[in-house]
Motif scaffolding. Sequence first.
Motif, short mmCIF file in Angstrom:
data_model
loop_
_atom_site.label_atom_id
_atom_site.label_comp_id
_atom_site.label_asym_id
_atom_site.label_seq_id
_atom_site.Cartn_x
_atom_site.Cartn_y
_atom_site.Cartn_z
N LEU A 196 28.03 43.37 37.37
CA LEU A 196 29.48 43.42 37.57
C LEU A 196 30.09 42.05 37.82
O LEU A 196 31.30 41.89 37.74
CB LEU A 196 29.82 44.35 38.74
CG LEU A 196 29.50 45.82 38.51
CD1 LEU A 196 29.85 46.63 39.74
CD2 LEU A 196 30.24 46.35 37.30
N THR A 197 29.28 41.04 38.11
CA THR A 197 29.83 39.70 38.29
C THR A 197 30.36 39.14 36.98
O THR A 197 31.13 38.18 36.98
CB THR A 197 28.78 38.72 38.87
OG1 THR A 197 27.72 38.55 37.92
CG2 THR A 197 28.23 39.23 40.19
N TYR A 198 29.95 39.74 35.84
CA TYR A 198 30.42 39.28 34.54
C TYR A 198 31.71 39.99 34.12
O TYR A 198 32.24 39.71 33.06
CB TYR A 198 29.35 39.53 33.47
CG TYR A 198 28.05 38.84 33.74
CD1 TYR A 198 27.92 37.46 33.57
CD2 TYR A 198 26.94 39.55 34.19
CE1 TYR A 198 26.72 36.83 33.83
CE2 TYR A 198 25.73 38.92 34.45
CZ TYR A 198 25.63 37.55 34.27
OH TYR A 198 24.45 36.93 34.53
N VAL A 199 32.18 40.91 34.95
CA VAL A 199 33.35 41.71 34.60
C VAL A 199 34.53 41.29 35.47
O VAL A 199 34.43 41.26 36.70
CB VAL A 199 33.07 43.22 34.82
CG1 VAL A 199 34.29 44.05 34.45
CG2 VAL A 199 31.87 43.63 33.99
N ASP A 200 35.64 40.96 34.85
CA ASP A 200 36.84 40.55 35.60
C ASP A 200 37.63 41.79 35.97
O ASP A 200 38.52 42.22 35.24
CB ASP A 200 37.67 39.59 34.74
CG ASP A 200 38.86 39.02 35.51
OD1 ASP A 200 38.87 39.17 36.75
OD2 ASP A 200 39.76 38.45 34.88
N ASP A 201 37.30 42.38 37.10
CA ASP A 201 37.94 43.61 37.54
C ASP A 201 38.10 43.56 39.05
O ASP A 201 37.12 43.41 39.78
CB ASP A 201 37.08 44.81 37.14
CG ASP A 201 37.78 46.14 37.39
OD1 ASP A 201 38.62 46.21 38.32
OD2 ASP A 201 37.50 47.10 36.67
N PRO A 202 39.33 43.70 39.57
CA PRO A 202 39.54 43.67 41.02
C PRO A 202 38.72 44.72 41.77
O PRO A 202 38.33 44.51 42.92
CB PRO A 202 41.04 43.94 41.17
CG PRO A 202 41.64 43.49 39.86
CD PRO A 202 40.60 43.82 38.83
N ALA A 203 38.46 45.85 41.11
CA ALA A 203 37.68 46.90 41.78
C ALA A 203 36.26 46.43 42.07
O ALA A 203 35.68 46.76 43.11
CB ALA A 203 37.64 48.15 40.90
N ALA A 204 35.70 45.61 41.17
CA ALA A 204 34.35 45.10 41.40
C ALA A 204 34.32 44.14 42.58
O ALA A 204 33.34 44.07 43.32
CB ALA A 204 33.84 44.40 40.13
N GLU A 205 35.42 43.41 42.77
CA GLU A 205 35.46 42.43 43.86
C GLU A 205 35.34 43.10 45.22
O GLU A 205 34.78 42.52 46.16
CB GLU A 205 36.76 41.63 43.79
CG GLU A 205 36.83 40.52 44.81
CD GLU A 205 38.11 39.71 44.72
OE1 GLU A 205 38.08 38.53 45.06
OE2 GLU A 205 39.14 40.28 44.31
N GLU A 206 35.84 44.31 45.36
CA GLU A 206 35.77 45.02 46.64
C GLU A 206 34.33 45.30 47.05
O GLU A 206 34.05 45.53 48.23
CB GLU A 206 36.55 46.33 46.56
CG GLU A 206 38.05 46.16 46.43
CD GLU A 206 38.66 45.48 47.66
OE1 GLU A 206 38.11 45.62 48.77
OE2 GLU A 206 39.68 44.78 47.50
N LEU A 207 33.43 45.27 46.09
CA LEU A 207 32.04 45.56 46.41
C LEU A 207 31.38 44.42 47.18
O LEU A 207 30.38 44.62 47.85
CB LEU A 207 31.26 45.82 45.11
CG LEU A 207 31.72 47.05 44.33
CD1 LEU A 207 31.07 47.07 42.96
CD2 LEU A 207 31.39 48.32 45.10
N GLY A 208 31.94 43.21 47.08
CA GLY A 208 31.38 42.09 47.81
C GLY A 208 31.41 42.29 49.31
O GLY A 208 30.36 42.37 49.96
N PRO A 209 32.61 42.41 49.91
CA PRO A 209 32.68 42.65 51.35
C PRO A 209 31.93 43.91 51.78
O PRO A 209 31.36 43.95 52.87
CB PRO A 209 34.18 42.79 51.59
CG PRO A 209 34.82 41.98 50.52
CD PRO A 209 33.95 42.19 49.31
N ALA A 210 31.89 44.91 50.91
CA ALA A 210 31.23 46.16 51.27
C ALA A 210 29.72 46.00 51.43
O ALA A 210 29.08 46.78 52.13
CB ALA A 210 31.53 47.23 50.22
N HIS A 211 29.14 44.98 50.78
CA HIS A 211 27.70 44.80 50.82
C HIS A 211 27.28 43.53 51.54
O HIS A 211 26.11 43.13 51.48
CB HIS A 211 27.13 44.78 49.39
CG HIS A 211 27.20 46.11 48.70
ND1 HIS A 211 28.31 46.52 47.99
CD2 HIS A 211 26.30 47.14 48.63
CE1 HIS A 211 28.08 47.74 47.50
NE2 HIS A 211 26.88 48.12 47.87
#
Length: 264
Positions: free
Chosen positions: A114-129
């Motif tokens: 998902l780091t290769y995908v420009d999607d704000p939804a994917a960014e939320e996974l960072g703080p979550a993990h």
Amino acid sequence: MSGHQLVAAVRAGRAHAVREALWAGAGPETEDAGADPLRPLPDGSTPLLRAVISGNAGLTAALLRHAADRLTEEDRAELLACARRWCGTGAEAGLRLATGATGPAVLAAGLRGLTYVDDPAAEELGPAHRAHPDPRVRRVVPSLLHRTRYAYTHPEAWDVLAALARDPDARVRAAVCECLYEFEGREPACADILAGFLGEDDQLVRVKAVSGLALADDPRCVEGARLIGPVDRAEWDSWLLDAAARYVERHHRRAGCPLDPTSA
């Protein structure tokens, strides 16, 4: 390799065979689209989804590299939900992967895709993990935080990066340094985080931290350069090694002073 052979390779856990099929060019843009990781299968799944279900991190990573830029929001949600379910039940079921990896490795591979995908939804996974118990997952978090050239977009980005910069796992700390040393924004938190890497055991991390501090115009790069230790300049990137010297030269020019060659 046909689609049937690709699926057979996924089922058998043969990551090498999967990579050969994909690298051979049997992708969705070719005449033979059979080896497409996202090709719908009769049971409604895809080769990529089957790889995630198998819990095989090697297969998952191989297929994600050839499909990440085509994942829909629905695809991403399904893959992550599957990876999380596997992670939660793997230990209880006593499953062992053919590669020797465990459940968190699959989650890490999914997040890395998902780091290769420009999607704000994917960014939320960072703080979550950020506090995931497995360092392989935490190591991906810095790359999930999107940024422009001069700023991070997530409101918790700097708190997350600062926490990971103090992570007990050196590879997690190195991942933070890797994301920040070329950051061009003048965010004080960035320089403070990089300064914290000047005492790292990994010499490359120290070199990149000094380079990042120099880019941020932070005087701590000068002392940091002295902490790098001996290097073989023939084997290193001279641009990185000379970052502190460029900082000193810039400041002498601004002050109108001649450059002392021993000052850096």
